[in-house]
Design a protein around this motif. Structure first.
Motif, short mmCIF file in Angstrom:
data_model
loop_
_atom_site.label_atom_id
_atom_site.label_comp_id
_atom_site.label_asym_id
_atom_site.label_seq_id
_atom_site.Cartn_x
_atom_site.Cartn_y
_atom_site.Cartn_z
N LEU A 149 0.83 -1.21 0.00
CA LEU A 149 0.00 0.00 0.00
C LEU A 149 0.86 1.26 0.00
CD1 LEU A 149 -2.88 -0.99 2.43
CD2 LEU A 149 -2.98 -0.75 -0.05
N ASP A 150 1.99 1.24 0.72
CA ASP A 150 2.88 2.40 0.73
C ASP A 150 3.46 2.66 -0.66
OD1 ASP A 150 2.40 2.86 3.39
OD2 ASP A 150 4.25 1.89 4.09
N GLU A 151 3.80 1.59 -1.37
CA GLU A 151 4.32 1.75 -2.73
C GLU A 151 3.25 2.33 -3.65
OE1 GLU A 151 5.71 -2.12 -3.83
OE2 GLU A 151 7.48 -2.00 -2.53
N ILE A 152 2.03 1.84 -3.51
CA ILE A 152 0.93 2.36 -4.32
C ILE A 152 0.67 3.83 -3.98
CG2 ILE A 152 -1.56 2.18 -4.74
CD1 ILE A 152 -1.21 -0.88 -4.39
N LYS A 153 0.71 4.15 -2.70
CA LYS A 153 0.49 5.53 -2.26
C LYS A 153 1.56 6.45 -2.84
CE LYS A 153 0.06 8.23 1.98
NZ LYS A 153 0.12 8.17 3.44
N SER A 154 2.80 5.98 -2.86
CA SER A 154 3.90 6.76 -3.41
C SER A 154 3.69 6.99 -4.91
CB SER A 154 5.22 6.04 -3.15
OG SER A 154 6.28 6.72 -3.78
N ALA A 155 3.28 5.95 -5.61
CA ALA A 155 3.04 6.08 -7.05
C ALA A 155 1.89 7.05 -7.33
CB ALA A 155 2.74 4.71 -7.67
N VAL A 156 0.84 6.96 -6.53
CA VAL A 156 -0.30 7.88 -6.69
C VAL A 156 0.14 9.32 -6.41
CG1 VAL A 156 -2.55 8.54 -5.72
CG2 VAL A 156 -2.08 6.16 -6.27
N GLY A 157 0.99 9.49 -5.40
CA GLY A 157 1.51 10.84 -5.09
C GLY A 157 2.31 11.40 -6.24
N ALA A 158 3.11 10.56 -6.90
CA ALA A 158 3.89 11.03 -8.04
C ALA A 158 2.97 11.44 -9.19
CB ALA A 158 4.86 9.93 -8.50
N VAL A 159 1.93 10.65 -9.43
CA VAL A 159 0.98 11.00 -10.49
C VAL A 159 0.26 12.29 -10.15
CG1 VAL A 159 -1.16 10.26 -11.62
CG2 VAL A 159 0.69 8.62 -11.29
N ALA A 160 -0.13 12.45 -8.89
CA ALA A 160 -0.82 13.69 -8.47
C ALA A 160 0.10 14.89 -8.67
CB ALA A 160 -1.25 13.58 -7.02
N SER A 161 1.38 14.74 -8.39
CA SER A 161 2.34 15.82 -8.59
C SER A 161 2.44 16.18 -10.07
CB SER A 161 3.70 15.41 -8.04
OG SER A 161 4.65 16.40 -8.29
N ASP A 162 2.49 15.15 -10.92
CA ASP A 162 2.53 15.40 -12.36
C ASP A 162 1.28 16.12 -12.84
OD1 ASP A 162 4.97 14.14 -12.46
OD2 ASP A 162 4.20 12.26 -13.29
N VAL A 163 0.14 15.73 -12.32
CA VAL A 163 -1.13 16.38 -12.72
C VAL A 163 -1.12 17.84 -12.29
CG1 VAL A 163 -3.62 16.41 -12.27
CG2 VAL A 163 -2.47 14.25 -12.77
N ARG A 164 -0.60 18.12 -11.07
CA ARG A 164 -0.51 19.53 -10.63
C ARG A 164 0.38 20.33 -11.57
NH1 ARG A 164 -0.69 17.16 -5.53
NH2 ARG A 164 1.57 17.01 -5.38
#
Length: 151
Positions: A87-102
């Protein structure tokens, strides 16, 4: 860690059986409730409602327990890694995608602002060209009078 095992759900007859047992228990309980004078504490209509409610609660509890076993089986790890790590790895990947979207949103905002500024400059230039064309027409009319002008 045990290998992935098939989860066996409770058979329907077990769930119905729990409901029936609780309904019979509710019937017995409501039939044995008397006050010190020997009068029934729970009258007939209320006893019927209580029996139905307690029987329904028993069946519902059995269904909830069955479903929770199925859910537990579905989220149980069947491999060597820890679920929290996954779950931490998935959360990290989602955070990276969210940063890219921003970042993309900021770029879009800057491009929209530049496009608005360019459109405003083009509008201003078109207005000036229209004014210039009017002046050229006036000058032409002054220098070369039209044949239909009798002035």
């Amino acid at each position: 860690m045990r290998a992935h095992e098939e989860h066996r759900a409770w058979p329907t007859w077990v769930i119905v059986g729990v409901g029936v047992v609780l309904t019979i228990g509710a019937l017995i309980w409501t039939g044995t409730q008397y006050d010190s004078h020997g009068s029934r504490l729970i009258d007939g209509p209320l006893a019927t409602v209580l029996v139905a409610v307690l029987g329904s609660i028993g069946t519902t509890v059995a269904l909830v327990l069955q479903r929770s076993g199925v859910i537990r089986h579905q989220v149980q790890n069947s491999h060597g890694t820890n679920l929290r790590v996954d779950l931490d790895e998935i959360k990290s990947a989602v955070g990276a995608v969210a940063s890219d979207v921003r970042g993309i949103r900021k770029d879009h905002g800057r491009l929209a602002s530049r496009l608005d500024a360019t459109a405003a400059r083009l509008d201003h230039t078109n207005s000036r060209l229209d004014t210039l064309a009017d002046h050229v027409d006036d000058i032409e009319d002054t220098i070369i009078p039209r044949k239909d002008d009798k002035s």
